[in-house]
Write a protein that holds these residues in place. Structure first.
Motif, PDB file in Angstrom:
ATOM      1  N   VAL A  51       0.725  -1.121  -0.090  1.00  0.00           N
ATOM      2  CA  VAL A  51      -0.162   0.007  -0.113  1.00  0.00           C
ATOM      3  C   VAL A  51       0.961   1.310   0.078  1.00  0.00           C
ATOM      4  O   VAL A  51       0.287   1.973  -0.428  1.00  0.00           O
ATOM      5  CB  VAL A  51      -1.144   0.115   1.281  1.00  0.00           C
ATOM      6  N   ARG A  53       3.457   2.000  -1.501  1.00  0.00           N
ATOM      7  CA  ARG A  53       3.942   2.248  -2.871  1.00  0.00           C
ATOM      8  C   ARG A  53       5.386   2.950  -2.849  1.00  0.00           C
ATOM      9  O   ARG A  53       5.949   3.236  -3.994  1.00  0.00           O
ATOM     10  CB  ARG A  53       2.988   2.929  -3.568  1.00  0.00           C
ATOM     11  N   PHE A  98       5.160  12.717  -1.561  1.00  0.00           N
ATOM     12  CA  PHE A  98       3.809  12.485  -1.066  1.00  0.00           C
ATOM     13  C   PHE A  98       3.734  12.367   0.355  1.00  0.00           C
ATOM     14  O   PHE A  98       2.832  12.613   1.227  1.00  0.00           O
ATOM     15  CB  PHE A  98       3.274  11.593  -1.764  1.00  0.00           C
TER      16      PHE A  98
ATOM     17  N   GLY C 348      -7.587   5.670   0.369  1.00  0.00           N
ATOM     18  CA  GLY C 348      -6.634   5.747   1.274  1.00  0.00           C
ATOM     19  C   GLY C 348      -5.419   5.152   1.487  1.00  0.00           C
ATOM     20  O   GLY C 348      -4.484   5.101   2.382  1.00  0.00           O
ATOM     21  N   GLN C 349      -5.513   3.991   0.663  1.00  0.00           N
ATOM     22  CA  GLN C 349      -4.375   3.083   0.802  1.00  0.00           C
ATOM     23  C   GLN C 349      -3.206   3.399   0.229  1.00  0.00           C
ATOM     24  O   GLN C 349      -1.958   3.436   0.992  1.00  0.00           O
ATOM     25  CB  GLN C 349      -4.803   1.570   0.349  1.00  0.00           C
ATOM     26  N   CYS C 350      -3.108   3.810  -1.048  1.00  0.00           N
ATOM     27  CA  CYS C 350      -1.949   4.146  -1.707  1.00  0.00           C
ATOM     28  C   CYS C 350      -1.527   5.474  -1.490  1.00  0.00           C
ATOM     29  O   CYS C 350      -2.227   6.404  -1.734  1.00  0.00           O
ATOM     30  CB  CYS C 350      -2.008   3.797  -3.172  1.00  0.00           C
ATOM     31  N   THR C 351      -0.075   5.573  -1.356  1.00  0.00           N
ATOM     32  CA  THR C 351       0.173   7.223  -0.872  1.00  0.00           C
ATOM     33  C   THR C 351       0.151   8.031  -1.916  1.00  0.00           C
ATOM     34  O   THR C 351      -0.542   9.229  -1.816  1.00  0.00           O
ATOM     35  CB  THR C 351       1.641   6.874  -0.736  1.00  0.00           C
ATOM     36  N   PRO C 352       0.356   7.825  -3.245  1.00  0.00           N
ATOM     37  CA  PRO C 352       0.176   8.716  -4.223  1.00  0.00           C
ATOM     38  C   PRO C 352      -1.236   9.173  -4.443  1.00  0.00           C
ATOM     39  O   PRO C 352      -1.464  10.271  -4.747  1.00  0.00           O
ATOM     40  CB  PRO C 352       0.766   7.965  -5.579  1.00  0.00           C
ATOM     41  N   ARG C 354      -3.720   9.081  -1.965  1.00  0.00           N
ATOM     42  CA  ARG C 354      -4.287   9.783  -0.851  1.00  0.00           C
ATOM     43  C   ARG C 354      -3.489  11.047  -0.717  1.00  0.00           C
ATOM     44  O   ARG C 354      -4.523  11.880  -0.666  1.00  0.00           O
ATOM     45  CB  ARG C 354      -3.800   8.765   0.416  1.00  0.00           C
ATOM     46  N   GLU C 355      -2.388  11.048  -0.766  1.00  0.00           N
ATOM     47  CA  GLU C 355      -1.768  12.463  -0.418  1.00  0.00           C
ATOM     48  C   GLU C 355      -1.833  13.314  -1.718  1.00  0.00           C
ATOM     49  O   GLU C 355      -1.897  14.655  -1.755  1.00  0.00           O
ATOM     50  CB  GLU C 355      -0.276  12.206  -0.317  1.00  0.00           C
ATOM     51  N   GLY C 356      -1.491  12.551  -3.034  1.00  0.00           N
ATOM     52  CA  GLY C 356      -1.421  13.375  -4.272  1.00  0.00           C
ATOM     53  C   GLY C 356      -2.930  13.955  -4.388  1.00  0.00           C
ATOM     54  O   GLY C 356      -2.851  15.194  -4.943  1.00  0.00           O
ATOM     55  N   ILE C 387       1.754  10.421 -10.270  1.00  0.00           N
ATOM     56  CA  ILE C 387       0.744   9.439  -9.842  1.00  0.00           C
ATOM     57  C   ILE C 387       0.325   8.482 -11.063  1.00  0.00           C
ATOM     58  O   ILE C 387       0.359   7.376 -11.129  1.00  0.00           O
ATOM     59  CB  ILE C 387      -0.669  10.061  -9.649  1.00  0.00           C
ATOM     60  N   THR C 398       1.031   4.079 -10.387  1.00  0.00           N
ATOM     61  CA  THR C 398       1.858   3.664  -9.429  1.00  0.00           C
ATOM     62  C   THR C 398       1.065   3.365  -8.079  1.00  0.00           C
ATOM     63  O   THR C 398       1.531   3.214  -7.041  1.00  0.00           O
ATOM     64  CB  THR C 398       2.740   5.038  -8.744  1.00  0.00           C
ATOM     65  N   THR C 399      -0.357   2.864  -8.203  1.00  0.00           N
ATOM     66  CA  THR C 399      -1.226   2.480  -7.245  1.00  0.00           C
ATOM     67  C   THR C 399      -1.873   1.164  -7.631  1.00  0.00           C
ATOM     68  O   THR C 399      -1.562   0.679  -8.573  1.00  0.00           O
ATOM     69  CB  THR C 399      -2.415   3.759  -7.237  1.00  0.00           C
TER      70      THR C 399
END
Ligand SMILES: Cc1cc2nc3c(=O)[nH]c(=O)nc-3n(C[C@H](O)[C@H](O)[C@H](O)COP(=O)(O)O)c2cc1C
Ligand code: SF4
Ligand code: FES
Lengths: 867, 206, 434
Positions: A51, A53, A98, C348-352, C354-356, C387, C398-399
């Motif tokens: 998760v 990444r 990020f 909300g799992q993948c950083t790119p 969620r944050e992106g 992303i 990337t997700t």
């Protein structure tokens, strides 16, 4: 299909051809080849989720090279992996940026600062400047989510390691993700705090400073810490730990990933009871268990006063010499908290100098030493991977927490089935395929029924189907089955369990046994001969007429024995019949060798201060017979000595020598005279020695993963060996007089007379909890809030029958007195029985065991005075 | 003692029985808990944890993933105004502002009389009548400030009680029928079907 | 002029006010197809669907027949119908569940029969209160009518269908997230591989997931044959399709039109369909397939409504939702609102993702409401590139799921097509339209 038999696959990593294991994760294959792929969510002991990444690498696919998570993808033959391309770098830098977007800039005040993978990654790869100019996410911080753990949600990077640990590994999801998107937070239920006994693990595996431990918070900076690798001796599982200190102050214990034992996990008691080692040195009261004994003490005019070592040794020697003049006049009790070296030294002293065989490391709360020797032993790994595990123990989560985790894993992954002898509530219960309800005084009857496989005995509380299913799972000869055996009920005569165990062992000759004995190095102490019929190096020598603990106490009361040497100070807190023990001590001359004070010292004539865990070196042996090292991290306070030195000096007072001069030399002596691995383990020539009489494949510890074990990186810097885990086989080759115990030597099964259950009374199950009134808990202020007070646990049938409700305070009439206690509904308790927790106090501070348990009876029954 | 009223409890048990695994009934059960309490109370969450064999933290964490579940009390009417793309192009934002004024409470909060909670929603899939408003997930087709005001007044006066039940009530049609066959029978059928299929596939392969 | 002579396949009852009742359904040929299907071999039913070349209507456009047959090796355990419809401006499934629930139910039974499964779930968006009631009522009626339950219409086939309400989370439309939600968990999409629920789906068992509209086509296909369906449309895009038309058009709504034979212009301007732009303004841009899709400018109005045709121009037909923006619409505001949607709905799992999404949303907010900087425009593009590397279509990712790489679609399109508008927002210190 020739593929099936292939043991390696060829892959290309950054242009190099390398070999990998089929089906292995990319991240692991890369790491073995020396390429570290950055990661946050991946943890080698949990299922990959991919998760965060962070670990994106390029992998060839039918659609060309694509970015894939190395922590999730498995290698396959011919795979081409690129970890160093521009594309990979941009993707990884992007993820890092990020992650930092909403991450607060409070590194200077964060516990994790200095050992934070996020910080390290940023320093190594991050751009110097942030492009994020927006307002960061805000949460109230920190939140106390349990007694021991604090949560700072702003620092959380949502890797889900903690929540996965809670649900996947520990099996109690008291923390879970709440919310969605960038508002995801780790949360507890307002109705249930995070009070798992494994809570510290989430602090250890949190890759950032989101989860911190209250006891450690702000206490040190990682770069100030020194550490050694050691073994936790809080219980007898023997988890590998890194013990850290700042100067001469212990600061933190971390789990080290040992393949055969703890997989990196620890229970909170092992992790957080450090303060109890320092003890309460400021207000000196030898009768308080929390007081650290730092000087020799002598009783003068009824008071214990500090004296010199010379005076104390002389006085101790004179008391013991006098008593030893009479055959059977002296004996020793205790020793489970010693190292193997300490135990070996005291064994030489008691047998060699005092000439007594009355010596016993157990407090009547364990199992017959001869039985333990006669059983074919299993390792923890074997139990965790057995096709069927049969538990004849108390709640393992409370008694041997990490063994519980290991067994749970097998059951959850469906690789093993659990058959439970259900003595009371247990965390494994919901995973058990069959639960055979066993009430006090019935274990041997139930075992007999399982052995015969057909007849359900009259009066037991399970059905024929359940019995048949249990038998089906155990099979005809017990092949591939491991019985985990202990003492689920301290109010029951040990012979009940021993008979049950013997019955099963004789009926299922191919089964193996894992003793669930709880007290730290009890197995090592027995192996060093601290038992009437045992000799160092797992030797057995029957018919010498030495007394075990309970017989010694009785002999002391009767005046047949005059003096006793206590190895460890907490006899009164550890026997099921403290009343009887107290009378025995009143009548005797008492010499105590101990690190801590305690109620027992009220009867001591001489007290000799000993070094304790984290202050001494040596070896210890865990429940499966694995020998590992313990290492000193701090210097003992005051003038406490190592046990070897005390035993040797005391022998000098007798004008004799036990031939031991140092811990190292004692280790050599153990190994040379008995073949038991000690020195080679200490010297890292042989790492873990498993002394169970058969070969086990060596299992190297996993390479230290900074993400699995924060802080451990600096371990290499201070010169830690990075390996443990090969094994050595020892045939007990002690003195010519010893042999191995056989069934003839086992006392179980002889003359057991269980009184009939009284229909109006409740049979007592006196069980243990992890959090008790022992010195570890009492000496650790951070844990005080977790110690339960005494309650009576009853199921709803009995509550209804007696007309009481959960929460009511009732009068309990026991064989020795009457107490008022609150009752609590607990459906895990069998009908007609009540569970009482050993080692807890009631509201008025009274030790309930004293009033309610009759140590001389096979089982104890109490009555509730109903309205 | 069950926190659910007996009728609700019975429906809860029926829901659990609909699925091969109890946890699957999580979302329907949470809707049911909301039907009883108007929001997800700690007691309701504990009850659902019990019924699904999970922990309260797990249930709470799961519920909080979904917008329709409220962990804090809300008004009898939850008014949702969509501002997503189609509604945005039709003045949804201005409309939301109007709704906030009319109800006298900022977006995301409850009116003083405790009757209305105002929410800004994502697309409600009724874009042909944008900007879209819904009350308790029932669409009331109002598109102008005037009709909105009239609707709020009618709700206040209880004139729409029949059309718009209190917040939490989602499906008023009870399930009837269903495979009356026992689970075992269904399982057997499935096995038989698989076996038959396997055989056919095998014979085809030959 | 639009080609409107194709039969109405899924909206044939659109002129009846009581189109949702069993009586009306039976009156208009309901459950005839099911009876016919039950006389056929299950494989034969599947073969008709294969012959129809029915593309999935949920967004990915995967041929339903192939999805079903691919799985032949391991029998399917569960059929799950995706009625989560939450893609902004998509409202065709909503129409179908409220207006023609029996058609859906019949389609589900036919599919279940073809796949030989005995348990189906209709996962429906929780906000569709009326739709949930209508479908539940339809199921109740079908049970009573003998079309569902044990031994359907006297055959050997039994089926249970459960309506499962969602609870407000766009991501549950993603089929693996949907399965997680159906298992009672948080709607986190599952990591791939395995790529298809057909391999490991609900409870780890093989599961087929199909969209509501996909299912609703089945009765017609069984009645008229796959070939008749395939004769409509063109290329890979056969049959008719529901398009949800929204935004600045005179007659927004759901329209069933024959694929490929019609163009975007037909749909937007035909008086029987969209009827043109409000106040007869100029079209500025339109989104051809839901907000996850890259945008088109007016120069592509004459592109046929076909899956491959749209893909050829670097976008997708996706969920069949078309949003029209005209010269009065602020594209910066539109992008901001779309990104806000993704930010709220990212699981909300993948950083790119969620944050992106949150970062881009906040930067877009500044541009629209004041505080935008020139460098923000390229920053946005670079964040998008992080992303969905390369900003290609279909996107690299990337997700875990494609929600992440959908975020850049509108940002990237709008900056490419209307960079001047962004610059104007920076210079004006906010939206010049206000
Ligand atoms: C973020 C996301 C949202 C989706 N939402 C929906 C949806 O609301 N309805 C739907 O049918 N499919 C949706 N899909 C597509 C499904 O994953 C899946 O492809 C589809 O339900 C399969 O049905 P079909 O083959 O009949 O089209 C979504 C996919 C993604 C990645
Ligand atoms: S891309 Fe976004 S929505 Fe999809 S799994 Fe990742 S975080 Fe969740
Ligand atoms: S995604 Fe691989 S370590 Fe997190």
């Amino acid at each position: 299909m020739s593929d099936v038999t292939r043991t390696t696959v060829q892959i290309t990593l950054d242009g190099r051809a390398i070999e990998a294991k089929p089906g292995e994760l990319l991240i692991e294959a890369c790491e073995r080849a020396g390429t570290y792929v950055p990661r946050f969510c991946y943890h080698p002991r949990m299922e990959p989720v991919g998760v965060c990444r962070m670990c994106l690498v390029e992998v060839d696919s039918p659609r060309g090279a694509t970015l894939q998570p190395a922590c999730y993808l498995r290698v396959s033959d011919g795979m081409n992996i690129v970890t160093d391309s521009e594309k990979v770098k941009k993707a990884q830098d992007g993820v890092l940026e990020f992650l930092l977007a909403n991450h607060p800039l409070d590194c200077p005040v964060c516990d994790k600062g200095g050992e934070c993978p996020l910080q390290d990654q940023t320093l190594a790869h991050g751009s110097g400047e942030t492009r994020f100019i927006e307002e960061k996410r805000h949460f109230v911080k920190p939140v106390e989510i349990g007694e021991l753990v604090l949560l700072d949600r702003e620092r959380c990077i949502q890797c889900s390691r903690c929540t996965r640990f809670a649900s996947e590994v520990a099996g109690d999801a008291q923390i879970a993700f709440a919310g969605r998107g960038d508002l995801i937070e780790v949360a507890t239920s307002p109705t249930q705090p995070f009070d798992s006994v494994f809570s510290g693990n989430v602090v250890q595996i949190c890759p950032v400073g989101a989860l911190t431990a209250k006891p450690y918070r702000f206490s040190a900076r990682p770069w100030d810490l020194e550490q050694v690798e050691s073994t936790c001796t809080t219980c007898a599982v023997g988890c590998r730990v890194a013990v850290q200190s700042s100067g001469n102050r212990l600061t933190r214990v971390l789990g080290v990933d040992s393949d055969p034992v703890n997989h990196g996990w620890l229970c909170d008691k092992g992790r957080f009871t450090l303060e109890s080692v320092d003890g309460n040195i400021l207000s000196f009261d030898p009768l308080k268990a929390t007081t650290r004994i730092t000087e020799p003490l002598l009783r003068r005019n009824g008071e214990l006063v500090p004296v010199s070592w010379g005076q104390a040794l002389a006085e101790a020697a004179s008391l013991l010499r006098e008593a030893s003049a009479k055959p059977g006049g002296v004996g020793a009790i205790g020793g489970a908290a010693l190292t193997n070296e300490g135990a070996f030294a005291w064994e030489r002293f008691v047998r060699g100098v005092l000439g007594s065989d009355s010596i016993d490391a157990q407090y009547g709360d364990g199992l017959d030493a001869a039985l333990l020797q006669a059983l074919p032993m299993a390792t923890i790994d074997e139990a965790a991977s057995a096709c069927t595990v049969v538990t004849l123990t108390g709640d393992l989560r409370e008694e041997l927490p990490i063994l519980f985790l290991r067994l749970r894993e097998g059951a959850v992954k469906k690789s093993s089935s659990i058959v439970e002898f259900a003595f009371g509530p247990s965390a494994l219960h919901s995973l058990a395929r069959v639960s055979l309800v066993v009430r006090p005084g019935e274990a041997h009857i139930v075992a007999q029924a399982v052995a015969s496989g057909s007849e359900v005995p009259v009066g037991v509380a399970f059905s024929e189907e359940e019995l048949r299913e249990a038998r089906r799972l155990i099979g005809e000869s017990g092949e591939g089955v491991v019985f985990v055996v202990g003492r689920p009920n301290l109010a029951e005569d040990a012979r009940v369990m021993e008979t049950a165990i013997r019955t099963l062992a004789e009926r299922f000759p191919d089964a193996k046994f894992l003793p669930a004995l709880r007290r730290s190095n009890v197995m090592g102490a027995l192996d060093m001969g601290l038992s009437p019929n045992l000799r160092p190096g797992r030797g057995f020598n029957a018919h010498k007429g030495g007394r075990d603990t309970l017989s010694q106490l009785e002999a002391l009361r009767k005046g047949d024995q005059w003096a006793v040497l206590l190895l460890g100070g907490c006899l009164l807190g550890n026997v099921a019949d403290p009343d009887g023990a107290q009378k025995a001590l009143e009548a005797a001359d008492v010499v105590v060798v101990t690190g801590h004070g305690g109620a027992t010292l009220a009867y001591a004539n001489v007290v000799l201060p000993a070094a304790i865990q984290h202050e001494r070196s040596g070896t210890v042996t865990n429940i499966e017979g694995r020998v590992t090292t313990v290492s000193p991290k701090i210097v003992p306070p005051g003038s406490a000595w190592p046990d070897v030195a005390i035993a040797a000096e005391l022998a000098e007072e007798f004008g004799q020598s036990i031939g031991l001069t140092s811990v190292e030399q004692t280790s050599r002596a153990i190994e040379e005279t008995t073949g038991y691995p000690a020195l080679s383990v200490m010297n890292d020539e042989v790492y873990d020695g498993v002394v169970v009489g058969r070969n086990v494949t060596p299992s190297p510890r996993r390479t230290l993963d900074p993400m699995a074990v924060p802080g451990i990186r600096s371990a290499n810097a201070v010169g830690l060996g990075s390996h443990t885990g090969s094994t050595v086989v020892v045939n007990a080759t002690g003195s010519a007089t010893t042999s191995s115990a056989t069934w003839n030597d086992v006392r179980a099964g002889r003359g057991l007379d269980v009184p009939l259950a009284d229909a109006y009374a409740l049979r007592v199950v006196l069980s243990r909890r992890l959090y008790d009134r022992g010195v570890a808990m009492q000496g650790s202020p951070a844990l005080h809030g977790l110690i339960p007070t005494t309650t009576l646990h009853l199921n709803h049938f009995d509550l209804d029958r007696l007309g009481v409700e959960s929460g009511d305070v009732v009068k309990v009439n026991g064989p020795k007195g009457t107490l008022e206690l609150p009752v609590v509904l607990n459906e895990g308790v069998a009908r007609g029985t009540t569970e009482i927790i050993f080692g807890t106090l009631d509201e008025s501070g009274e030790n309930v065991v004293k009033e309610l348990i009759d140590g001389s009876s096979v089982i104890t029954q109490v009555r509730l005075a109903t309205r | 003692m069950s926190h659910f009223r007996s009728e609700i409890y019975q429906r809860a048990e029926e829901l659990v029985a609909l699925y091969p695994r109890p946890r699957s009934a999580m979302l329907p059960l949470l809707h049911l808990a909301q039907e009883q309490d108007g929001y997800l109370s700690d007691e309701g969450i504990a009850e659902v944890a019990e019924l699904t064999g999970t922990t309260p933290a797990d249930v709470r964490g799961t519920a909080s993933f979904y917008d329709m579940f409220h962990l804090e009390p809300v008004g009898k009417y939850v008014v949702g105004v969509c501002t997503n793309i189609a509604c945005l192009l039709a003045g949804g934002e201005e409309f939301l502002e109007h709704a906030s004024k009319k109800l006298g409470c900022p977006v995301g909060s409850t009116s003083e009389d405790g009757l209305f909670t105002l929410e800004e929603t994502e697309c409600l899939a009724d874009c042909n009548i944008a900007p879209v408003v819904q009350v308790n997930h029932r669409y009331v087709r109002t598109t102008t400030p005037e009709t909105f005001d009239a609707m709020i007044d009618e709700l206040r006066d209880g004139k729409l009680d029949h059309d718009v039940p209190s917040h939490g009530t989602l499906i008023r049609v009870r399930r009837s029928g269903g495979l009356r066959a026992s689970r075992q029978e269904v399982a057997d059928q499935r096995i038989a079907a698989k076996a038959a299929r396997d055989q056919r596939v095998e014979s085809e392969a030959k | 002029m639009a080609a409107l002579d194709a039969p109405r396949i899924v909206t044939s009852r659109r002129d009846f006010a009581d189109s949702f009742t069993l009586a009306r359904y039976l009156d208009t040929g309901g459950y005839v197809a099911l009876k016919k299907a039950l006389t056929m071999f299950p494989e034969a039913v599947a073969a008709e669907v294969d012959a129809a070349s029915l593309l999935g209507r949920g967004g990915a456009g995967f041929p339903a027949g192939r999805k079903w047959s691919m799985l032949r090796k391991s029998p399917i355990s569960y059929l799950v119908v995706n009625g989560d419809e939450s893609e902004p401006a998509t409202f065709k499934d909503h129409y179908l569940v409220e207006r023609d629930p029996h058609q859906l139910v019949e389609g589900v039974i036919i599919a279940a029969y073809a796949l030989q499964v005995n348990q189906a779930f209709i996962f429906m968006r929780g906000e569709f209160a009326l739709g949930l009631e209508r479908v539940q009522q339809a199921l109740n009626d079908a049970y009573a009518h003998g079309a569902l339950g044990s031994k359907i219409f006297g055959s050997d086939f039994s089926l249970d269908v459960v309506v499962h309400p969602g609870a407000g989370a766009y991501i549950c439309g993603e089929e693996t997230a949907l399965i997680e939600a159906l298992e009672g968990k948080r709607g986190f999409p599952r990591i791939k591989p395995p790529f298809f629920p057909a391999v490991t789906g609900l409870y780890g068992e093989p599961t087929v997931v199909n969209n509501v509209e996909t299912m609703s086509n089945l009765p017609w296909i069984v009645n008229n044959g796959g070939a008749a369906f395939a004769a409509l449309g063109g290329g890979r895009s056969t049959g008719t399709r529901l398009f949800a038309l929204a935004g600045r058009v005179k007659n927004p709504g759901v329209y069933e039109v024959e694929m490929v034979k019609n163009t975007f212009r037909d749909l937007i301007y035909d008086p029987q369909l969209g009827g043109g732009i409000i106040d007869d303004k100029q079209i500025k841009a339109f989104i051809p397939g839901g907000v996850s899709a890259p945008w088109f400018g007016p120069e592509l109005l004459d592109l046929p409504l076909g899956q491959d045709e749209v893909a050829g121009e670097g976008s997708m037909l996706g969920s069949g939702s078309i949003v029209v923006m005209d010269e009065t619409s602020c594209v910066v505001r539109a992008v901001w609102r779309i990104t806000k949607f993704f930010s709220r709905e990212s699981c909300g799992q993948c950083t790119p993702c969620r944050e992106g999404s949150g970062w881009i949303e906040r930067a877009m907010y500044r541009l629209e409401h004041g505080g935008g900087r020139m460098e923000d425009i390229d920053l946005l593009l670079d964040l998008c590139d992080n992303i969905a590397p390369g900003l290609t279509w279909p996107p690299q990712q990337t997700t875990i799921c494609v929600l992440g790489p959908s975020i850049p679609s509108s940002v990237h399109s709008a900056i490419q097509m209307f960079r001047d508008d962004f610059v104007a927002h920076v210079q004006h210190g906010g939206c010049p339209h206000e």
